[in-house]
Design a protein around this motif. Sequence first.
Motif, PDB file in Angstrom:
ATOM      1  N   HIS A   1      62.694  29.390 -28.640  1.00  0.00           N
ATOM      2  CA  HIS A   1      61.988  28.306 -27.516  1.00  0.00           C
ATOM      3  C   HIS A   1      60.589  28.032 -28.403  1.00  0.00           C
ATOM      4  N   PRO A   2      60.898  26.851 -29.103  1.00  0.00           N
ATOM      5  CA  PRO A   2      59.832  26.483 -29.921  1.00  0.00           C
ATOM      6  C   PRO A   2      58.630  26.003 -29.174  1.00  0.00           C
ATOM      7  N   ALA A   3      57.342  26.134 -29.801  1.00  0.00           N
ATOM      8  CA  ALA A   3      55.940  25.506 -29.178  1.00  0.00           C
ATOM      9  C   ALA A   3      55.991  24.280 -29.728  1.00  0.00           C
ATOM     10  N   ASN A   4      55.728  23.189 -28.772  1.00  0.00           N
ATOM     11  CA  ASN A   4      55.453  21.991 -29.015  1.00  0.00           C
ATOM     12  C   ASN A   4      53.912  21.429 -28.731  1.00  0.00           C
TER      13      ASN A   4
ATOM     14  N   ILE B   1      56.968  44.874 -33.444  1.00  0.00           N
ATOM     15  CA  ILE B   1      56.835  43.557 -32.803  1.00  0.00           C
ATOM     16  C   ILE B   1      57.944  43.115 -31.797  1.00  0.00           C
ATOM     17  N   LEU B   2      57.456  42.780 -30.838  1.00  0.00           N
ATOM     18  CA  LEU B   2      58.441  42.669 -29.543  1.00  0.00           C
ATOM     19  C   LEU B   2      58.154  41.180 -29.053  1.00  0.00           C
ATOM     20  N   ALA B   3      59.202  40.481 -28.655  1.00  0.00           N
ATOM     21  CA  ALA B   3      58.906  39.080 -28.006  1.00  0.00           C
ATOM     22  C   ALA B   3      59.906  38.765 -26.804  1.00  0.00           C
ATOM     23  N   SER B   4      59.528  38.126 -25.991  1.00  0.00           N
ATOM     24  CA  SER B   4      60.486  37.740 -24.853  1.00  0.00           C
ATOM     25  C   SER B   4      59.807  36.506 -24.057  1.00  0.00           C
ATOM     26  N   GLU B   5      60.466  35.932 -23.427  1.00  0.00           N
ATOM     27  CA  GLU B   5      60.312  34.807 -22.391  1.00  0.00           C
ATOM     28  C   GLU B   5      59.740  35.174 -21.051  1.00  0.00           C
TER      29      GLU B   5
ATOM     30  N   LYS C   1      43.421  22.844 -19.784  1.00  0.00           N
ATOM     31  CA  LYS C   1      44.062  21.803 -19.390  1.00  0.00           C
ATOM     32  C   LYS C   1      44.127  20.853 -20.950  1.00  0.00           C
ATOM     33  N   ASN C   2      43.612  21.434 -21.794  1.00  0.00           N
ATOM     34  CA  ASN C   2      43.711  20.514 -23.032  1.00  0.00           C
ATOM     35  C   ASN C   2      44.920  20.893 -23.947  1.00  0.00           C
ATOM     36  N   TYR C   3      45.790  21.902 -23.342  1.00  0.00           N
ATOM     37  CA  TYR C   3      47.184  22.469 -24.212  1.00  0.00           C
ATOM     38  C   TYR C   3      48.298  22.256 -23.290  1.00  0.00           C
ATOM     39  N   ASP C   4      49.429  21.948 -24.186  1.00  0.00           N
ATOM     40  CA  ASP C   4      50.812  21.720 -23.827  1.00  0.00           C
ATOM     41  C   ASP C   4      51.473  22.899 -23.662  1.00  0.00           C
ATOM     42  N   PHE C   5      51.127  24.028 -24.459  1.00  0.00           N
ATOM     43  CA  PHE C   5      52.286  25.157 -24.800  1.00  0.00           C
ATOM     44  C   PHE C   5      51.267  26.223 -24.924  1.00  0.00           C
ATOM     45  N   MET C   6      51.667  27.478 -24.679  1.00  0.00           N
ATOM     46  CA  MET C   6      50.630  28.741 -25.107  1.00  0.00           C
ATOM     47  C   MET C   6      51.637  29.659 -25.561  1.00  0.00           C
TER      48      MET C   6
ATOM     49  N   HIS D   1      51.494  31.587 -16.075  1.00  0.00           N
ATOM     50  CA  HIS D   1      52.916  31.261 -16.598  1.00  0.00           C
ATOM     51  C   HIS D   1      53.349  29.944 -15.722  1.00  0.00           C
ATOM     52  N   ASN D   2      53.351  29.898 -14.475  1.00  0.00           N
ATOM     53  CA  ASN D   2      53.356  28.652 -13.751  1.00  0.00           C
ATOM     54  C   ASN D   2      52.810  27.195 -14.133  1.00  0.00           C
ATOM     55  N   TYR D   3      51.531  27.489 -14.521  1.00  0.00           N
ATOM     56  CA  TYR D   3      50.771  26.462 -15.096  1.00  0.00           C
ATOM     57  C   TYR D   3      51.457  25.925 -16.296  1.00  0.00           C
ATOM     58  N   PHE D   4      52.229  26.587 -17.064  1.00  0.00           N
ATOM     59  CA  PHE D   4      52.803  26.058 -18.139  1.00  0.00           C
ATOM     60  C   PHE D   4      54.311  25.970 -18.082  1.00  0.00           C
ATOM     61  N   GLY D   5      54.651  25.187 -16.805  1.00  0.00           N
ATOM     62  CA  GLY D   5      55.914  24.735 -16.329  1.00  0.00           C
ATOM     63  C   GLY D   5      56.778  25.859 -15.936  1.00  0.00           C
ATOM     64  N   ASN D   6      56.206  26.765 -15.151  1.00  0.00           N
ATOM     65  CA  ASN D   6      56.930  27.883 -14.588  1.00  0.00           C
ATOM     66  C   ASN D   6      57.703  28.471 -15.893  1.00  0.00           C
ATOM     67  N   GLY D   7      57.056  28.592 -17.060  1.00  0.00           N
ATOM     68  CA  GLY D   7      57.655  29.464 -17.966  1.00  0.00           C
ATOM     69  C   GLY D   7      58.331  28.496 -19.428  1.00  0.00           C
ATOM     70  N   GLU D   8      58.279  27.237 -18.806  1.00  0.00           N
ATOM     71  CA  GLU D   8      59.104  26.422 -19.834  1.00  0.00           C
ATOM     72  C   GLU D   8      58.233  26.179 -21.117  1.00  0.00           C
ATOM     73  N   ARG D   9      57.121  26.414 -20.795  1.00  0.00           N
ATOM     74  CA  ARG D   9      55.904  26.065 -22.039  1.00  0.00           C
ATOM     75  C   ARG D   9      55.068  27.238 -22.230  1.00  0.00           C
TER      76      ARG D   9
END
Length: 334
Positions: free
Chosen positions: A56-59, A271-275, A160-165, A233-241
């Motif tokens: 799920h690459p950051a862009n 280290i753990l990671a998830s969407e 508001k200045n960010y596309d992805f978190m 979570h929703n602000y960033f595309g309902n979890g898409e970003r």
Amino acid sequence: MKNTRIIFAALIMLLPMTSCKFANQDKKAGDSQPTVYVTRDLSPESLVNIYHKLGHPANGRIALKISTGESEETGYIRPEVLKPLIDDINAVEGNKVTIVECNTAYAGTRNTSEAHWKEIEKRGFLNVAPVDIMDEEGDMRIPVTDSTHIKYNLVGSHLKNYDFMINLAHFKGHQMAGMGGVLKNASIGVASSHGKAYIHTAGVTQSPDELWNHVDNQDGFVESMASAAQSVHNYFGNGERIIYISVMYRMSIDCDCNAHPQEPLIADYGILASEDPVALDQACYDIVSQIHNDEHNDNRPLLERIAGQHGTHIMEWGEQIGLGSRNYKLISID
């Protein structure tokens, strides 16, 4: 950097996974259980590897949300650990990673932007990436789905200045929330100083000066954190970003907002990671719960801290409001 490995602890303990749904293959299409990836290798390289494993690459303009730590004694994730990940992401054309934080709502080293900038510079974060105190110019409201307590979320206006978190948390205890993971990092961490007061008081006041007069609704506070995390979570595309990563090391009963945290009584883990932020926090908690106590490990103080503040309720409420699932598959990338 002379040594690219993270010096987290002398002992790494292999923990049982009996209650976690551990799998040796990736999540299949249509599988209802979210995947949580784990590596036992606490190194900057493994941080990069687990990021890529998510697929799920950051862009674009990327906010790397961490804690800058109240003091050097705390377990905040060090800049030299972040640098390989930042460099890897920035190597993709069009990407720019910025480390982001917000000011605190309590008196300390980071409650004003002026003081906070001094700590950021002292910690060395500016050596690896630009840094943004997101509420330096105020805050903004973003909507919440769950309005049981808070009717909106007050976040730093620079969000508001960010596309992805990338939500990169240090998993540990917390004096008020009981547990500090990615849900706390998304809620209290992204909230402005006024937003922090609003969440802590379960919607009673936005004033940091009034915060301590209205912290008597613990479940309301925990539920408000889950609601605020969902709004981000929703602000960033309902979890898409947005993606979530937790580093399980220096797991004190105290948060990095405590300048003098108690020494950890359990060995570093990995280290753990998830969407899915609910699944990730649940997996971290389950790992701590399953530690075998011996001369090197005593998980009881941390579990007592979490239980005393009803800390696991944030996962329960998060699942109830539809933010994520407490059932997951734990997949090793080692």
